[in-house]
Motif scaffolding. Structure first.
Motif, short mmCIF file in Angstrom:
data_model
loop_
_atom_site.label_atom_id
_atom_site.label_comp_id
_atom_site.label_asym_id
_atom_site.label_seq_id
_atom_site.Cartn_x
_atom_site.Cartn_y
_atom_site.Cartn_z
N UNK A 135 28.33 17.85 29.69
CA UNK A 135 28.46 19.13 30.37
C UNK A 135 29.61 19.91 29.71
N UNK A 136 29.36 21.19 29.42
CA UNK A 136 30.33 22.05 28.76
C UNK A 136 30.56 23.31 29.57
N UNK A 137 31.77 23.84 29.56
CA UNK A 137 31.96 25.15 30.20
C UNK A 137 31.30 26.23 29.34
N UNK A 138 30.74 27.23 29.99
CA UNK A 138 30.14 28.36 29.28
C UNK A 138 31.26 29.31 28.87
N UNK A 139 31.14 29.90 27.68
CA UNK A 139 32.07 30.92 27.23
C UNK A 139 31.92 32.14 28.13
N UNK A 140 33.04 32.75 28.51
CA UNK A 140 32.98 33.89 29.43
C UNK A 140 34.04 34.93 29.09
N UNK A 141 33.73 36.18 29.49
CA UNK A 141 34.67 37.30 29.36
C UNK A 141 34.81 37.93 30.74
N UNK A 142 35.99 38.46 31.05
CA UNK A 142 36.19 39.06 32.37
C UNK A 142 36.96 40.37 32.25
N UNK A 143 36.81 41.22 33.28
CA UNK A 143 37.62 42.43 33.39
C UNK A 143 37.75 42.84 34.85
N UNK A 144 38.80 43.63 35.12
CA UNK A 144 39.21 44.00 36.47
C UNK A 144 38.88 45.47 36.76
N UNK A 145 38.45 45.74 37.97
CA UNK A 145 38.26 47.10 38.47
C UNK A 145 38.88 47.17 39.86
N UNK A 170 37.68 47.66 42.95
CA UNK A 170 37.02 46.94 44.05
C UNK A 170 36.46 45.57 43.67
N UNK A 171 36.34 45.31 42.36
CA UNK A 171 35.66 44.10 41.92
C UNK A 171 36.28 43.54 40.65
N UNK A 172 35.95 42.29 40.40
CA UNK A 172 36.26 41.64 39.13
C UNK A 172 34.92 41.23 38.54
N UNK A 173 34.75 41.48 37.24
CA UNK A 173 33.49 41.18 36.58
C UNK A 173 33.71 40.04 35.61
N UNK A 174 32.77 39.12 35.58
CA UNK A 174 32.82 38.01 34.63
C UNK A 174 31.42 37.84 34.05
N UNK A 175 31.37 37.77 32.72
CA UNK A 175 30.09 37.61 32.03
C UNK A 175 30.08 36.27 31.31
#
Length: 159
Positions: free
Chosen positions: A1-11, A13-18
């Motif tokens: 099992x491996x962690x998926x590569x991800x990117x995030x950013x802040x707004x 009202x929300x936080x986004x993670x891809x």
């Protein structure tokens, strides 16, 4: 099992993670008040990915959503306290090798007015406009020669 590569950013009202996992299957996302768990099978080898994050602040798990595309899974974590900036995604300051800041989408919103921010915080509309297999235009009726000619006419003269 491996962690998926991800990117995030802040707004505001929300936080986004891809999560950057191509051809993901069996996507499971568990939104909790102070924790977020993502898992899926992905890639041509269908590798098992799992990421567990203790979040910097609390989220509204009932208002948090995600959308899967062929190339990634985008999640919107609705902040429990809108208007409060998150300097990082995680509670701990430890650097996670699989996580990076999405500088293409990052916006320093703290000094902006509410009106300016309204243009950036419309997540449901953004999710509806995201591409996918069913959003591609039908190009069967396009004549290759005709479209090439029309492209030439639109090109500016660079000389």
């Amino acid at each position: 099992m491996h962690p998926a590569t991800a990117k995030w950013y802040d707004r505001r009202d929300s936080v986004y993670i891809e999560f950057c996992v191509a051809d993901s299957k069996d996507v499971k996302i568990n939104f909790e008040e102070a924790k977020f768990v993502f898992s899926c099978l992905g890639g041509t080898d269908q590798v098992k990915h799992e990421n567990e994050v203790d979040l910097f602040e609390g989220i509204d798990q009932n208002e948090s959503i995600h959308k899967r595309t062929d190339r990634s899974v985008l999640c919107c974590l609705r902040k429990a306290e809108p208007g409060k900036a998150w300097p990082r995604l995680t509670k701990e300051k430890a650097k996670l090798t699989w996580l990076s800041v999405d500088f293409n989408n990052w916006k320093d919103w703290e000094g902006d007015s509410d009106e300016e921010l309204g243009n950036f915080d419309n997540f449901p509309e953004m999710m509806n406009n995201m591409g996918g297999e069913d959003c591609l235009p039908d190009l069967d009726d396009v004549d290759d020669d005709e479209s090439a000619d029309s492209d030439d006419e639109k090109m500016p003269d660079l000389e």
